[in-house]
Motif scaffolding. Structure first.
Motif, PDB file in Angstrom:
ATOM      1  N   THR A   2     -11.202   4.499   3.709  1.00  0.00           N
ATOM      2  CA  THR A   2     -11.756   5.563   3.089  1.00  0.00           C
ATOM      3  C   THR A   2     -12.531   6.315   4.265  1.00  0.00           C
ATOM      4  OG1 THR A   2     -11.895   4.575   1.017  1.00  0.00           O
ATOM      5  CG2 THR A   2     -12.973   6.693   1.311  1.00  0.00           C
ATOM      6  N   ILE A  61      -3.435   9.030   4.569  1.00  0.00           N
ATOM      7  CA  ILE A  61      -3.598   9.951   3.736  1.00  0.00           C
ATOM      8  C   ILE A  61      -4.490  11.189   4.539  1.00  0.00           C
ATOM      9  CG2 ILE A  61      -4.184  10.803   1.475  1.00  0.00           C
ATOM     10  CD1 ILE A  61      -3.695   8.407   0.585  1.00  0.00           C
ATOM     11  N   SER A  91       0.397   2.864   1.878  1.00  0.00           N
ATOM     12  CA  SER A  91      -0.781   3.501   2.757  1.00  0.00           C
ATOM     13  C   SER A  91      -1.717   2.620   3.066  1.00  0.00           C
ATOM     14  CB  SER A  91      -1.095   5.015   2.139  1.00  0.00           C
ATOM     15  OG  SER A  91      -2.481   5.526   2.829  1.00  0.00           O
ATOM     16  N   ALA A  99      -7.238  12.408  -0.722  1.00  0.00           N
ATOM     17  CA  ALA A  99      -6.474  11.623  -1.844  1.00  0.00           C
ATOM     18  C   ALA A  99      -6.996  12.102  -3.304  1.00  0.00           C
ATOM     19  CB  ALA A  99      -7.027  10.257  -1.536  1.00  0.00           C
ATOM     20  N   CYS A 119      -1.571  -0.336  -0.745  1.00  0.00           N
ATOM     21  CA  CYS A 119      -2.238   0.743  -1.423  1.00  0.00           C
ATOM     22  C   CYS A 119      -3.707   0.150  -0.879  1.00  0.00           C
ATOM     23  CB  CYS A 119      -2.066   1.048  -2.696  1.00  0.00           C
ATOM     24  SG  CYS A 119      -2.885   2.606  -3.333  1.00  0.00           S
ATOM     25  N   CYS A 123      -6.312   5.366  -0.705  1.00  0.00           N
ATOM     26  CA  CYS A 123      -4.961   5.152  -1.535  1.00  0.00           C
ATOM     27  C   CYS A 123      -5.128   4.883  -2.975  1.00  0.00           C
ATOM     28  CB  CYS A 123      -3.952   4.462  -0.735  1.00  0.00           C
ATOM     29  SG  CYS A 123      -2.357   4.086  -1.771  1.00  0.00           S
ATOM     30  N   VAL A 126      -5.173   7.909  -5.403  1.00  0.00           N
ATOM     31  CA  VAL A 126      -3.660   8.275  -5.655  1.00  0.00           C
ATOM     32  C   VAL A 126      -3.142   7.361  -6.683  1.00  0.00           C
ATOM     33  CG1 VAL A 126      -1.546   8.955  -4.688  1.00  0.00           C
ATOM     34  CG2 VAL A 126      -3.477   9.423  -3.430  1.00  0.00           C
TER      35      VAL A 126
END
Length: 281
Positions: A2, A61, A91, A99, A119, A123, A126
């Motif tokens: 992140t 992302i 991702s 995101a 993910c 991610c 999302v």
């Protein structure tokens, strides 16, 4: 990871976003209409006919991915079987703010979101946005938010120590106030944010199938399930099923159809087959 980038850091990504659409038996690189149709609200009147848009988000992302989705979302119209918009995720994470903005767009367009690779990190925002969500065991990874600097290809150049950098600490604190609000809007339980906060080490914590279910990262948005179940209950033939059966069959899609993430028409057909065949494991 992140990535909550400082002002001087670039937020360009190397993520590949591919978009296809299927109308009847045709697969197109982009829909051929001269102007996009307005998005129809779900009223339980969807049929087997209609265009299915597939978006595959692969890699980091970033704001570039957000811009691509904004440019392409007008191609989504209606909500046919199996879905008007399918999003496939593979991702490792990226820009957390981007995101969440992507997630807001996808939720507004009733996206069915499936993890076909991994993910992790950002991610998850999302994945949480789908009105239908699916992820096989240990494909979802979480951790507490981190502040990083990245290059134009989303490669992490440096992770910022928030203990020694007041600006970074302030940025992370603001972010951590936004995340639980976002999750609540998406119908996620508060325990999901708590679980993220509890993992403060490098790397990610991979969620088991039971944890993915407990944290709401697989299944339906309740109101959408109500409307969709009403639709299927009124149908005849192989798509006729009640609410529980619709939920049960849909939960199989992520694991059964993940192998078709590079062949979007095949993924759509696999999704339909899973819904039609109650005996698929």
């Amino acid at each position: 990871m992140t990535s909550l980038n400082l002002a001087q850091a670039k937020v360009q990504g190397a993520c590949q976003l591919t978009i296809t659409a299927q109308t009847a038996q045709a697969t197109l690189a982009a829909p051929a209409e001269s102007a996009p149709k307005p998005l129809a609200s779900h009223s339980g009147q969807a049929t087997q006919e209609g265009r299915v848009v597939v978006m595959a988000i692969k890699g980091q992302i970033s704001k570039k991915v957000l811009a691509s989705i904004k440019d392409s979302i007008g191609n989504v119209a209606g909500d046919p079987i199996p879905a008007g918009l399918i999003v496939l995720l593979d991702s490792p994470g990226g820009d957390g703010i981007a995101a969440m903005k992507i997630g807001e767009i996808l939720r507004a367009n009733k996206a069915h979101v499936f993890v076909t690779g991994q993910c992790a990190s950002a991610c998850i925002f999302v994945l949480a946005s789908g009105v239908v969500r699916g992820a096989p065991a240990y494909t979802v990874g979480i951790h507490r938010g981190r502040i990083t600097k990245t290059d134009e290809n989303a490669k992490i150049l440096e992770e910022i120590d928030v203990k020694s950098n007041p600006k970074a600490r302030e940025l992370l604190e603001r972010f951590e106030k936004v995340v639980p609000v976002y999750f609540a809007q998406m119908g996620m339980p508060p325990e999901l944010f708590q679980a993220m906060q509890s993992h403060q080490y490098k790397g990610v914590y991979r969620l088991s199938n039971e944890e993915i279910t407990f944290y709401g990262l697989t299944g339906f948005e309740p109101k959408y399930l109500d409307a969709r179940a009403e639709l299927y209950d009124k149908m005849t033939g192989p798509y006729h099923m009640d609410r529980d059966e619709l939920h049960r069959r849909t939960l199989k899609v992520a694991s059964r159809c993940a192998e078709f993430d590079q062949k979007h028409t095949a993924f759509i057909n696999c999704y339909k087959q899973v819904l039609k065949d109650p005996f698929l494991n």
